[in-house]
Design a protein around this motif. Structure first.
Motif, short mmCIF file in Angstrom:
data_model
loop_
_atom_site.label_atom_id
_atom_site.label_comp_id
_atom_site.label_asym_id
_atom_site.label_seq_id
_atom_site.Cartn_x
_atom_site.Cartn_y
_atom_site.Cartn_z
N CYS A 1 -31.18 26.52 31.83
CA CYS A 1 -32.21 27.37 31.65
C CYS A 1 -31.99 28.51 30.56
O CYS A 1 -31.33 29.49 30.95
CB CYS A 1 -33.01 28.01 32.94
SG CYS A 1 -33.50 26.83 33.94
N CYS A 2 -32.84 28.39 29.41
CA CYS A 2 -32.29 29.16 28.12
C CYS A 2 -33.44 30.03 27.69
O CYS A 2 -33.32 30.86 26.73
CB CYS A 2 -31.91 28.24 27.11
SG CYS A 2 -30.30 27.43 27.58
N GLY A 3 -34.56 30.08 28.49
CA GLY A 3 -35.70 31.08 28.04
C GLY A 3 -36.66 30.96 29.07
O GLY A 3 -36.71 29.74 29.88
N ALA A 4 -37.34 31.86 29.45
CA ALA A 4 -38.62 31.73 30.35
C ALA A 4 -39.56 32.87 30.12
O ALA A 4 -39.57 33.84 29.69
CB ALA A 4 -38.12 32.19 31.99
N GLY A 5 -41.04 32.45 30.39
CA GLY A 5 -41.99 33.20 30.00
C GLY A 5 -42.93 33.05 31.36
O GLY A 5 -43.23 32.31 31.77
N ALA A 6 -43.58 34.37 31.52
CA ALA A 6 -44.72 34.35 32.52
C ALA A 6 -46.16 34.76 31.48
O ALA A 6 -46.05 35.69 30.79
CB ALA A 6 -44.68 35.48 33.60
N VAL A 7 -46.94 33.92 31.47
CA VAL A 7 -47.84 34.08 30.74
C VAL A 7 -49.23 34.00 31.55
O VAL A 7 -49.75 33.09 32.37
CB VAL A 7 -48.07 32.86 29.47
CG1 VAL A 7 -49.28 32.95 28.62
CG2 VAL A 7 -46.78 32.87 28.84
N VAL A 8 -50.29 34.82 30.86
CA VAL A 8 -51.56 35.26 31.79
C VAL A 8 -52.53 34.06 31.20
O VAL A 8 -52.66 33.89 29.92
CB VAL A 8 -52.07 36.46 31.57
CG1 VAL A 8 -53.56 36.58 32.51
CG2 VAL A 8 -51.22 37.53 32.26
N CYS B 1 -36.77 30.92 21.26
CA CYS B 1 -36.21 29.76 22.19
C CYS B 1 -35.73 28.68 21.14
O CYS B 1 -34.83 28.16 21.46
CB CYS B 1 -37.23 29.24 22.83
SG CYS B 1 -37.85 30.38 24.56
N LYS B 2 -36.38 28.43 20.15
CA LYS B 2 -36.10 27.29 18.95
C LYS B 2 -34.88 27.82 18.45
O LYS B 2 -33.84 27.08 18.22
CB LYS B 2 -37.27 27.04 18.24
CG LYS B 2 -36.92 25.76 17.48
CD LYS B 2 -38.29 25.37 16.77
CE LYS B 2 -38.33 26.26 15.48
NZ LYS B 2 -39.08 25.78 14.30
N GLU C 1 -44.66 38.24 30.02
CA GLU C 1 -43.36 38.58 29.91
C GLU C 1 -42.48 37.73 29.58
O GLU C 1 -42.63 36.44 30.05
CB GLU C 1 -42.98 38.93 31.53
CG GLU C 1 -43.52 40.24 31.99
CD GLU C 1 -43.51 40.89 33.33
OE1 GLU C 1 -42.49 40.54 33.86
OE2 GLU C 1 -44.04 41.76 34.00
N PHE C 2 -41.29 38.00 28.68
CA PHE C 2 -40.61 36.94 28.19
C PHE C 2 -38.99 37.41 28.46
O PHE C 2 -38.70 38.50 28.31
CB PHE C 2 -40.75 36.62 26.67
CG PHE C 2 -42.16 36.20 26.61
CD1 PHE C 2 -42.58 34.99 26.74
CD2 PHE C 2 -43.11 37.07 25.85
CE1 PHE C 2 -44.00 34.75 26.39
CE2 PHE C 2 -44.56 36.87 25.77
CZ PHE C 2 -44.69 35.31 25.97
N PHE C 3 -38.27 36.22 28.68
CA PHE C 3 -36.83 36.39 29.06
C PHE C 3 -35.86 35.47 28.16
O PHE C 3 -36.13 34.11 28.22
CB PHE C 3 -36.59 36.05 30.58
CG PHE C 3 -37.39 37.18 31.45
CD1 PHE C 3 -37.39 38.42 31.67
CD2 PHE C 3 -38.45 36.58 31.91
CE1 PHE C 3 -37.98 39.04 32.36
CE2 PHE C 3 -39.79 37.24 32.29
CZ PHE C 3 -39.26 38.33 32.71
N LYS D 1 -46.05 32.30 20.52
CA LYS D 1 -45.42 31.67 19.42
C LYS D 1 -44.10 32.49 19.14
O LYS D 1 -43.21 31.69 18.73
CB LYS D 1 -46.30 31.77 18.35
CG LYS D 1 -47.45 30.59 18.43
CD LYS D 1 -48.11 30.30 17.05
CE LYS D 1 -49.23 29.29 17.28
NZ LYS D 1 -50.19 29.14 16.43
N HIS D 2 -43.94 33.78 19.12
CA HIS D 2 -42.94 34.46 18.65
C HIS D 2 -41.83 34.15 19.65
O HIS D 2 -40.79 33.71 19.31
CB HIS D 2 -43.34 36.01 18.69
CG HIS D 2 -41.95 36.94 18.43
ND1 HIS D 2 -41.28 36.83 17.01
CD2 HIS D 2 -41.20 37.66 19.33
CE1 HIS D 2 -40.38 37.68 17.25
NE2 HIS D 2 -40.21 38.09 18.33
N PHE D 3 -42.20 34.18 20.88
CA PHE D 3 -41.07 33.77 22.09
C PHE D 3 -40.59 32.41 21.93
O PHE D 3 -39.33 31.96 21.91
CB PHE D 3 -41.78 33.89 23.18
CG PHE D 3 -41.02 33.30 24.41
CD1 PHE D 3 -39.79 33.68 24.89
CD2 PHE D 3 -41.65 32.23 25.18
CE1 PHE D 3 -38.97 33.23 25.97
CE2 PHE D 3 -41.04 31.68 26.22
CZ PHE D 3 -39.64 32.07 26.63
#
Ligand code: FMN
Length: 255
Positions: free
Chosen positions: A107-114, A143-144, A249-251, A137-139
């Motif tokens: 797992c290399c990235g994670a986002g919680a999106v409303v 990730c890319k 939130e983005f990680f 899109k920025h997140f």
């Protein structure tokens, strides 16, 4: 490389969010509805995947967990998305992370999106909006970049959430249809947990139903719904927690 998109989206919000995330990736894509997954899929180490699920009670919808046994990750990089209805996502990302890792993914990235709340759509209405889309899109771009540059990256180290996870609470919210049901059978055919008997479409098996609202969302005659008094009670319970605008939130891993 190929980008796999594993998603579960009973009312379309999660799919919409994952489509926005994927729009930034210019590569071959394979969309897999996790709810329907019943045969094995093997990823190559150089592939990537997005796993997008709605948060149900701050957890991953539980019927999805065994579906991950069909995924052979083989060390491919995974980007996780928990979509939530403007209340909270609690342990959803932590559980999704653990489940993806057990399928052999990194797992290399994670986002919680409303997104709009699928039971009480006045909460999160209009989300994701323009500013959410820009953030997402920025997140996705980050990730890319991580995917292409960090070939030996070890992935995420921490995500919010508790272990053990909070108890998975099912809701006594089971939609049904009245006399106006035309009997088309679409709800029964598409129900992810086969909770609607095809010979008694107006009913719903309360023990099997996961309250995902897919049948309400796709009923062509708009006759399948949750009892108004039950919705009112749910609204009273959730009002305080859902009313204020929540953030995405983005990680990303530390590089
Ligand atoms: C059974 C159920 C439980 C939910 N639990 C939560 C929750 O704990 N927190 C939250 O913010 N939203 C919650 N929601 C709202 C969904 O996470 C949100 O609406 C999501 O966008 C639904 O995805 P979909 O449009 O792909 O179906 C819940 C929705 C359902 C149907």
């Amino acid at each position: 490389m190929k980008l796999y998109i594993f998603y579960f989206s009973p009312t379309g919000g999660t799919k919409h969010v994952s489509d926005i995330f994927c729009s930034v990736w210019d590569c071959e894509k394979a969309f897999v509805n996790l709810g329907d997954l019943d045969s094995d899929i093997s990823l190559a180490g150089e592939d990537a995947c997005v796993i997008a699920v709605p948060s149900f009670g701050g957890r991953v919808p539980q019927f999805l967990i065994p579906k991950f046994r069909h995924i052979r990750g083989n060390g491919a990089k995974a980007f996780l998305i928990a979509v939530y209805g403007n209340r909270a996502y609690e342990d959803t990302l932590a559980e999704l992370n653990d489940t993806a890792e057990s399928a052999g993914l990194i797992c290399c990235g994670a986002g919680a999106v409303v997104a709009r709340h699928s039971i009480l759509p006045k909460y999160g209405a209009g989300r994701p909006d323009d500013s959410d889309i820009q953030e997402l899109k920025h997140f996705s771009g980050q990730c890319k970049d991580y995917f292409h540059t960090e070939t030996n990256g070890s992935g995420l180290t921490t995500l919010p959430g508790n272990r053990p996870y909070r108890p998975y609470a099912t809701l006594p919210i089971t939609p049904s249809a009245g006399k106006a049901c035309t009997g088309c059978g679409l709800c029964a055919k598409k129900c992810p947990v086969n909770a609607i008997p095809s010979d008694n479409l107006r009913k719903c098996d309360k023990n099997a139903c996961i309250s995902c609202m897919q049948c309400v969302s796709l009923c062509p005659s708009h006759v399948r719904r949750v009892n108004a008094a039950i919705l009112k009670a749910a609204d009273l319970k959730l009002k305080k927690a859902c009313s204020e605008r929540k953030s995405n939130e983005f990680f990303l891993p530390r590089t």
